[in-house]
Design a protein around this motif. Structure first.
Motif, PDB file in Angstrom:
ATOM      1  N   THR A 257      -0.988   7.848  -2.340  1.00  0.00           N
ATOM      2  CA  THR A 257      -1.176   6.416  -2.159  1.00  0.00           C
ATOM      3  C   THR A 257       0.135   5.707  -2.446  1.00  0.00           C
ATOM      4  O   THR A 257       1.086   6.302  -2.966  1.00  0.00           O
ATOM      5  CB  THR A 257      -2.242   5.867  -3.127  1.00  0.00           C
ATOM      6  OG1 THR A 257      -1.813   6.108  -4.484  1.00  0.00           O
ATOM      7  CG2 THR A 257      -3.590   6.521  -2.902  1.00  0.00           C
ATOM      8  N   TRP A 258       0.201   4.418  -2.105  1.00  0.00           N
ATOM      9  CA  TRP A 258       1.324   3.582  -2.508  1.00  0.00           C
ATOM     10  C   TRP A 258       0.784   2.302  -3.129  1.00  0.00           C
ATOM     11  O   TRP A 258      -0.083   1.656  -2.518  1.00  0.00           O
ATOM     12  CB  TRP A 258       2.210   3.214  -1.328  1.00  0.00           C
ATOM     13  CG  TRP A 258       3.455   2.493  -1.789  1.00  0.00           C
ATOM     14  CD1 TRP A 258       4.630   3.064  -2.163  1.00  0.00           C
ATOM     15  CD2 TRP A 258       3.634   1.083  -1.952  1.00  0.00           C
ATOM     16  NE1 TRP A 258       5.539   2.114  -2.559  1.00  0.00           N
ATOM     17  CE2 TRP A 258       4.943   0.866  -2.433  1.00  0.00           C
ATOM     18  CE3 TRP A 258       2.805  -0.029  -1.764  1.00  0.00           C
ATOM     19  CZ2 TRP A 258       5.454  -0.401  -2.726  1.00  0.00           C
ATOM     20  CZ3 TRP A 258       3.307  -1.298  -2.055  1.00  0.00           C
ATOM     21  CH2 TRP A 258       4.629  -1.477  -2.522  1.00  0.00           C
ATOM     22  N   PRO A 259       1.337   1.859  -4.339  1.00  0.00           N
ATOM     23  CA  PRO A 259       2.278   2.621  -5.152  1.00  0.00           C
ATOM     24  C   PRO A 259       1.646   3.925  -5.655  1.00  0.00           C
ATOM     25  O   PRO A 259       0.478   4.123  -5.442  1.00  0.00           O
ATOM     26  CB  PRO A 259       2.613   1.644  -6.286  1.00  0.00           C
ATOM     27  CG  PRO A 259       1.469   0.675  -6.335  1.00  0.00           C
ATOM     28  CD  PRO A 259       0.868   0.626  -4.985  1.00  0.00           C
ATOM     29  N   PRO A 260       2.459   4.783  -6.325  1.00  0.00           N
ATOM     30  CA  PRO A 260       3.718   4.541  -7.040  1.00  0.00           C
ATOM     31  C   PRO A 260       4.968   4.701  -6.179  1.00  0.00           C
ATOM     32  O   PRO A 260       4.924   5.276  -5.090  1.00  0.00           O
ATOM     33  CB  PRO A 260       3.689   5.612  -8.122  1.00  0.00           C
ATOM     34  CG  PRO A 260       2.966   6.757  -7.463  1.00  0.00           C
ATOM     35  CD  PRO A 260       1.898   6.120  -6.618  1.00  0.00           C
ATOM     36  N   GLU A 261       6.096   4.207  -6.729  1.00  0.00           N
ATOM     37  CA  GLU A 261       7.420   4.371  -6.117  1.00  0.00           C
ATOM     38  C   GLU A 261       8.489   4.184  -7.183  1.00  0.00           C
ATOM     39  O   GLU A 261       8.337   3.347  -8.082  1.00  0.00           O
ATOM     40  CB  GLU A 261       7.635   3.340  -5.011  1.00  0.00           C
ATOM     41  CG  GLU A 261       9.021   3.385  -4.377  1.00  0.00           C
ATOM     42  CD  GLU A 261       9.183   2.347  -3.272  1.00  0.00           C
ATOM     43  OE1 GLU A 261       8.177   2.071  -2.576  1.00  0.00           O
ATOM     44  OE2 GLU A 261      10.287   1.818  -3.124  1.00  0.00           O
ATOM     45  N   ILE A 262       9.568   4.962  -7.058  1.00  0.00           N
ATOM     46  CA  ILE A 262      10.776   4.745  -7.874  1.00  0.00           C
ATOM     47  C   ILE A 262      11.977   4.851  -6.949  1.00  0.00           C
ATOM     48  O   ILE A 262      12.170   5.875  -6.274  1.00  0.00           O
ATOM     49  CB  ILE A 262      10.920   5.766  -9.026  1.00  0.00           C
ATOM     50  CG1 ILE A 262       9.727   5.691  -9.972  1.00  0.00           C
ATOM     51  CG2 ILE A 262      12.220   5.513  -9.795  1.00  0.00           C
ATOM     52  CD1 ILE A 262       9.770   6.703 -11.106  1.00  0.00           C
ATOM     53  N   ASP A 263      12.772   3.791  -6.881  1.00  0.00           N
ATOM     54  CA  ASP A 263      14.003   3.796  -6.096  1.00  0.00           C
ATOM     55  C   ASP A 263      15.164   4.157  -7.016  1.00  0.00           C
ATOM     56  O   ASP A 263      15.485   3.414  -7.943  1.00  0.00           O
ATOM     57  CB  ASP A 263      14.232   2.415  -5.481  1.00  0.00           C
ATOM     58  CG  ASP A 263      13.070   1.999  -4.584  1.00  0.00           C
ATOM     59  OD1 ASP A 263      12.622   2.836  -3.796  1.00  0.00           O
ATOM     60  OD2 ASP A 263      12.613   0.850  -4.711  1.00  0.00           O
ATOM     61  N   ILE A 264      15.778   5.284  -6.755  1.00  0.00           N
ATOM     62  CA  ILE A 264      16.890   5.765  -7.578  1.00  0.00           C
ATOM     63  C   ILE A 264      18.196   5.146  -7.110  1.00  0.00           C
ATOM     64  O   ILE A 264      19.055   4.778  -7.906  1.00  0.00           O
ATOM     65  CB  ILE A 264      16.969   7.301  -7.517  1.00  0.00           C
ATOM     66  CG1 ILE A 264      15.608   7.914  -7.859  1.00  0.00           C
ATOM     67  CG2 ILE A 264      18.056   7.831  -8.458  1.00  0.00           C
ATOM     68  CD1 ILE A 264      15.489   9.387  -7.514  1.00  0.00           C
ATOM     69  N   MET A 265      18.336   5.029  -5.780  1.00  0.00           N
ATOM     70  CA  MET A 265      19.502   4.383  -5.177  1.00  0.00           C
ATOM     71  C   MET A 265      19.034   3.609  -3.957  1.00  0.00           C
ATOM     72  O   MET A 265      18.376   4.160  -3.076  1.00  0.00           O
ATOM     73  CB  MET A 265      20.549   5.429  -4.785  1.00  0.00           C
ATOM     74  CG  MET A 265      21.811   4.858  -4.121  1.00  0.00           C
ATOM     75  SD  MET A 265      21.619   4.586  -2.343  1.00  0.00           S
ATOM     76  CE  MET A 265      21.582   6.252  -1.717  1.00  0.00           C
ATOM     77  N   THR A 277      10.927   0.330  -9.902  1.00  0.00           N
ATOM     78  CA  THR A 277       9.732   1.112 -10.174  1.00  0.00           C
ATOM     79  C   THR A 277       8.533   0.243  -9.848  1.00  0.00           C
ATOM     80  O   THR A 277       8.415  -0.875 -10.359  1.00  0.00           O
ATOM     81  CB  THR A 277       9.678   1.569 -11.639  1.00  0.00           C
ATOM     82  OG1 THR A 277      10.794   2.417 -11.907  1.00  0.00           O
ATOM     83  CG2 THR A 277       8.392   2.333 -11.922  1.00  0.00           C
ATOM     84  N   VAL A 278       7.665   0.747  -8.978  1.00  0.00           N
ATOM     85  CA  VAL A 278       6.519  -0.026  -8.512  1.00  0.00           C
ATOM     86  C   VAL A 278       5.232   0.621  -9.020  1.00  0.00           C
ATOM     87  O   VAL A 278       5.001   1.819  -8.801  1.00  0.00           O
ATOM     88  CB  VAL A 278       6.483  -0.110  -6.974  1.00  0.00           C
ATOM     89  CG1 VAL A 278       5.426  -1.117  -6.532  1.00  0.00           C
ATOM     90  CG2 VAL A 278       7.854  -0.487  -6.420  1.00  0.00           C
ATOM     91  N   THR A 279       4.425  -0.167  -9.688  1.00  0.00           N
ATOM     92  CA  THR A 279       3.126   0.292 -10.178  1.00  0.00           C
ATOM     93  C   THR A 279       2.043  -0.642  -9.645  1.00  0.00           C
ATOM     94  O   THR A 279       2.330  -1.701  -9.085  1.00  0.00           O
ATOM     95  CB  THR A 279       3.087   0.302 -11.715  1.00  0.00           C
ATOM     96  OG1 THR A 279       3.315  -1.041 -12.195  1.00  0.00           O
ATOM     97  CG2 THR A 279       4.156   1.208 -12.298  1.00  0.00           C
ATOM     98  N   GLY A 280       0.807  -0.256  -9.853  1.00  0.00           N
ATOM     99  CA  GLY A 280      -0.306  -1.101  -9.430  1.00  0.00           C
ATOM    100  C   GLY A 280      -1.447  -0.280  -8.878  1.00  0.00           C
ATOM    101  O   GLY A 280      -1.259   0.862  -8.452  1.00  0.00           O
ATOM    102  N   PRO A 281      -2.636  -0.865  -8.833  1.00  0.00           N
ATOM    103  CA  PRO A 281      -3.814  -0.123  -8.355  1.00  0.00           C
ATOM    104  C   PRO A 281      -3.818   0.119  -6.853  1.00  0.00           C
ATOM    105  O   PRO A 281      -4.416   1.086  -6.381  1.00  0.00           O
ATOM    106  CB  PRO A 281      -4.989  -1.016  -8.773  1.00  0.00           C
ATOM    107  CG  PRO A 281      -4.398  -2.404  -8.838  1.00  0.00           C
ATOM    108  CD  PRO A 281      -2.988  -2.212  -9.328  1.00  0.00           C
TER     109      PRO A 281
END
Length: 377
Positions: A257-265, A277-281
């Motif tokens: 699913t989306w989120p989660p996400e982490i953008d490193i660059m 960093t993206v969080t949420g239901p």
């Protein structure tokens, strides 16, 4: 006249040969120095031995007078002296006990330590040598390393073309296999080229018109923080464009699913790197943690890294680095949620341009590293 000279000479000789200290006492410069009282030590405890540190506690059991300083000397060689590493006591007590904290050690090394005390007259006394070994890092399971871009065979073993969901995403570029190439020495290139040929609109929100052919790849190995793999390291070296309309990224996103996400660059048309960093239901209810860092000469090689590890039954800490310097620690409820690892060059969209971006843009990548540990180091 000569008789008087001889008599005077005899008197002088007699006087010079006679003791000037009839009492038997020594002259001042001949008084023997009292023997210096030897200082002895007892090791009370050796604790807190980790990867880079240790705490030692000693007690001076004899000679606890006129001491100017105390501490330890240490080395990876036996019988260290003050010519090696020297650390003064962090705390002392009137009873002669003292504590020393060592915090510049190397992991997995054997160290030899001797307590010392220095008298006010400058004399050094050393105690018995002690020995301990710092903790060794656990061996990681390495999924990706610098060899995965070496040739087409290794690339196809570890990577797949495009995004995990297809060729379109949130910009005006559509991904094509021919836009991704290897230089034969471990470097990958992704090039975006502008096209005026009508190719319709992106199939992903915000459904922009396709103006570019570009490239994206994703790793076959997913990232999953759990009890078996509680600690992950994701790292890579990149050269990126920073002109308006260019949108290179190195990131992980939810496989289910989306989120989660982490953008490193992530660069959006300038030299500011976004680490998000993206969080949420769900995708309609998200919370963002964002750290922005200006990267000078982003078109030269820089390293971007994520260390993600389990902190509770549900949450992780996400430490974000640029060139070895920690820029932020984000948090997220990511335990048990698998991620894809993606490298891509999107265009326009959030990076500006809007149908007037550059004719071309290129990003380069090397030394991509993905590893997991079965314990938290």
């Amino acid at each position: 006249m000569n008789r008087y000279i001889i008599l005077l000479t005899c008197i002088i000789i007699f006087a010079c040969g006679k003791s000037s200290n009839p009492s038997g006492e020594y002259p001042t410069d001949e008084i023997p120095t009292p023997k210096e009282e030897v200082i002895t030590f007892k090791l009370e405890s050796l604790e807190g031995v980790g990867y880079f540190n240790a705490v030692l506690k000693f007690t001076v059991t004899a000679g606890n007078k006129n001491i100017r300083s105390r501490g330890v000397v240490y080395s990876t060689k036996e019988s260290p002296t003050k010519e090696d590493e020297l650390v003064l006591a962090a705390s002392t007590t009137g009873s002669g006990s003292f504590e020393v904290q060592l915090d510049r050690l190397s992991e997995g090394k054997t160290y030899y330590v001797r307590p010392f005390a220095e008298k006010t007259n400058g004399i050094f006394f050393y105690g018995d040598q002690q020995k301990f070994e710092t903790v060794s890092y656990p061996e990681p399971t390495v999924y990706l390393d610098s060899l995965t871009f070496l040739n087409q065979q290794t690339f196809e073993t570890y990577w797949k073309m495009f995004y995990p969901w297809g060729t379109d995403h949130n910009g005006s570029a559509r991904m094509y296999e021919g836009q991704v190439s290897l230089d034969g020495a471990g470097m990958l290139k992704i090039k975006a080229d502008r096209t005026e040929v009508w190719e319709g609109y992106s199939t992903a929100d915000p459904w922009l018109r396709i103006f570019y052919h570009s490239g994206a790849i994703h790793a076959k190995q997913q990232i999953l923080v759990n009890d078996e793999r509680p600690y992950w390291v994701v790292s890579g070296d990149f050269k990126v464009p920073t002109m308006v309309g260019s949108w290179p990224a190195f990131w992980i996103t939810g496989a289910w699913t989306w989120p989660p996400e982490i953008d490193i660059m992530e660069f959006k048309g300038n030299n500011t790197n976004w680490q998000n960093t993206v969080t949420g239901p769900d995708w309609q209810n998200t919370s963002w943690q964002t750290t922005k860092t200006v990267v000078e000469n982003a078109g030269s090689w820089h390293n971007y890294k994520l260390i993600m590890y389990k902190t509770s039954a549900t949450h992780v800490a996400a430490e974000l680095y640029i060139d070895g310097q920690k820029k932020a620690t984000h948090t997220g409820d990511f335990v048990g949620k698998p991620f894809w690892l993606i490298i891509n060059m999107q265009m326009e969209g959030a990076s500006g341009g809007h149908a007037s971006g550059p004719q071309s843009a290129e990003m380069q990548a090397r030394n991509i590293y993905l590893a997991a540990y079965d314990v938290i180091p």
